[in-house]
Design an enzyme around this catalytic site. Structure first.
Site, PDB file in Angstrom:
ATOM      1  N   HIS A 176       1.361   5.525  -2.312  1.00  0.00           N
ATOM      2  CA  HIS A 176       1.335   6.467  -2.193  1.00  0.00           C
ATOM      3  C   HIS A 176       2.988   7.132  -2.811  1.00  0.00           C
ATOM      4  O   HIS A 176       3.331   9.056  -3.105  1.00  0.00           O
ATOM      5  CB  HIS A 176       1.775   6.556  -0.860  1.00  0.00           C
ATOM      6  CG  HIS A 176       0.363   6.402  -0.426  1.00  0.00           C
ATOM      7  ND1 HIS A 176       0.001   7.948   0.528  1.00  0.00           N
ATOM      8  CD2 HIS A 176       0.406   5.570   1.311  1.00  0.00           C
ATOM      9  CE1 HIS A 176      -1.218   7.585   1.024  1.00  0.00           C
ATOM     10  NE2 HIS A 176      -0.850   5.986   1.639  1.00  0.00           N
ATOM     11  N   GLU A 223      -6.029   9.219   0.508  1.00  0.00           N
ATOM     12  CA  GLU A 223      -6.404   8.000   0.350  1.00  0.00           C
ATOM     13  C   GLU A 223      -7.687   7.134  -0.767  1.00  0.00           C
ATOM     14  O   GLU A 223      -6.792   6.792  -1.334  1.00  0.00           O
ATOM     15  CB  GLU A 223      -6.803   7.202   1.840  1.00  0.00           C
ATOM     16  CG  GLU A 223      -5.660   7.848   2.629  1.00  0.00           C
ATOM     17  CD  GLU A 223      -4.154   6.415   2.454  1.00  0.00           C
ATOM     18  OE1 GLU A 223      -5.065   5.732   1.044  1.00  0.00           O
ATOM     19  OE2 GLU A 223      -3.547   6.146   3.572  1.00  0.00           O
ATOM     20  N   SER A 254      -3.946   0.665  -4.882  1.00  0.00           N
ATOM     21  CA  SER A 254      -3.356  -0.377  -3.633  1.00  0.00           C
ATOM     22  C   SER A 254      -4.679  -1.784  -3.557  1.00  0.00           C
ATOM     23  O   SER A 254      -3.800  -2.491  -3.150  1.00  0.00           O
ATOM     24  CB  SER A 254      -2.610  -0.445  -3.112  1.00  0.00           C
ATOM     25  OG  SER A 254      -3.425   0.356  -1.538  1.00  0.00           O
ATOM     26  N   HIS A 276       0.949  -1.415  -0.095  1.00  0.00           N
ATOM     27  CA  HIS A 276      -0.096   0.503  -0.316  1.00  0.00           C
ATOM     28  C   HIS A 276       0.522   1.161  -0.007  1.00  0.00           C
ATOM     29  O   HIS A 276       0.507   1.930  -0.925  1.00  0.00           O
ATOM     30  CB  HIS A 276      -0.865  -0.052   1.033  1.00  0.00           C
ATOM     31  CG  HIS A 276      -1.442   1.247   1.821  1.00  0.00           C
ATOM     32  ND1 HIS A 276      -2.690   1.717   0.891  1.00  0.00           N
ATOM     33  CD2 HIS A 276      -1.132   2.333   2.357  1.00  0.00           C
ATOM     34  CE1 HIS A 276      -2.586   2.935   1.117  1.00  0.00           C
ATOM     35  NE2 HIS A 276      -2.105   3.558   1.738  1.00  0.00           N
TER      36      HIS A 276
HETATM   37 CO    CO Z   1      -2.157   4.839   2.929  1.00  0.00          CO
END
Ligand code: CO
Ligand code: PHE
Length: 296
Positions: free
Chosen positions: A140, A183, A202, A135
């Protein structure tokens, strides 16, 4: 066996029982990754690269390619850091997992992005309730190469340090902003709605759900509305907020939030799935197009 995280304790919060880890910065123990760990990376990497074609925004795809990540092995933070340092000046640091809020904000405010060093187990391929290396790195890191987004993340960190001084309610408001942008954000691009949120990119299931399911609301970005909106951590989102550009995000979040927190304190929160009269709702138009009410 694969490499395992070391939890410090669990803490009861308004989001349930969450693990808390040591705040220490740790060197990525790259040599200790097992074959299972590298295989998990490979499976997830190949799968998401396919799913994201035509779904992730172009900045995500382009920047991810610039890192030269491959399915062959878990990337070394050191290699990614060379690319980051030469472009936006961000730096990845290894951590055990979720950090206390103030520690996290302080890292961001100084352009350090904490990355969980361990990767999920093979039986957690489709779902894990807390951030892991896949993730954090896959989701990110690509947008940290995008200058405007890189600035947004740093400003968010500085804003977090400030909100922490204001109080618990201000932190709740600001955390919702992170949730619905960093997010779970969507962006309207020339060719349609696209994903930029790391929690979506993700996840295979949510990548498809966020764009193709008729179930969730897709609502035009509105800073105050977002800071009032509750969210779910254990299911796909019921609402996604759509920005027109990263510039819009920067502009809207530029002002000092201190007076906003005071206004918000007097207002009730909005349940995750509600639609308000004032919301600009995106609907699928004829053909491939997306239309927002109010658009002509
Ligand atoms: Co995150
Ligand atoms: N401008 C906000 C403040 O003064 C900080 C912030 C910047 C928050 C960017 C989010 C994103 O509190």
């Amino acid at each position: 066996m694969n490499a395992q995280p070391r939890r410090v304790e669990h803490q009861q919060t308004d989001k349930g029982n969450v693990p808390v880890y040591t705040t220490a910065v740790i060197e990525q123990p790259w040599a200790s990754y097992s074959r299972d760990d590298h295989a998990t990376w490979a499976t997830l990497f190949k799968r998401q690269r396919e799913v994201l074609v035509g779904r992730a925004c172009r900045e995500f795809i382009d920047n991810q390619q610039r890192f030269g990540m491959t399915p062959d092995a878990i990337p070394k933070f050191e290699d990614l850091n060379r690319v980051l340092k030469a472009t936006t000046g961000w730096e990845l640091i290894g951590v055990e997992g979720l950090l206390p809020e103030l520690t996290f904000f302080d890292h961001l405010a100084n352009r350090r992005f904490p990355v969980t060093w361990w990767i999920r187990r093979p039986d957690q391929i489709d779902y894990i309730s807390e951030p892991d290396l896949f993730h954090d790195l896959f989701g990110h890191v690509p947008l940290l190469l995008e200058p405007m987004f890189a600035d947004y993340m740093q400003a968010y960190g500085a804003g977090g340090v400030k909100a922490h001084g204001v109080g618990a309610e201000a932190l709740v408001n600001l955390t919702r902003l992170y949730w619905y942008t960093v997010e779970f954000g969507l962006i309207k691009q020339d060719d349609g709605l696209r994903i930029y949120g790391s929690g979506i990119v993700s996840s295979k299931g949510e990548s498809i759900h966020s764009l193709e399911s008729p179930a969730p609301n897709r609502i035009g970005f509105d800073l105050h509305r977002i800071m009032r909106t509750r969210y779910r951590i254990d299911t796909y989102q019921k609402t996604y907020f759509v920005i027109d550009s990263f510039e819009q995000l920067m502009r809207a979040t530029g002002p000092d939030f201190t007076p906003y927190y005071a206004e918000l304190a007097a207002q009730s929160s909005i349940p995750a799935g509600n639609v308000l009269e004032s919301d600009k709702v995106y609907q699928r138009g004829s053909g491939e197009g997306w239309l927002k009410d109010g658009d002509v």
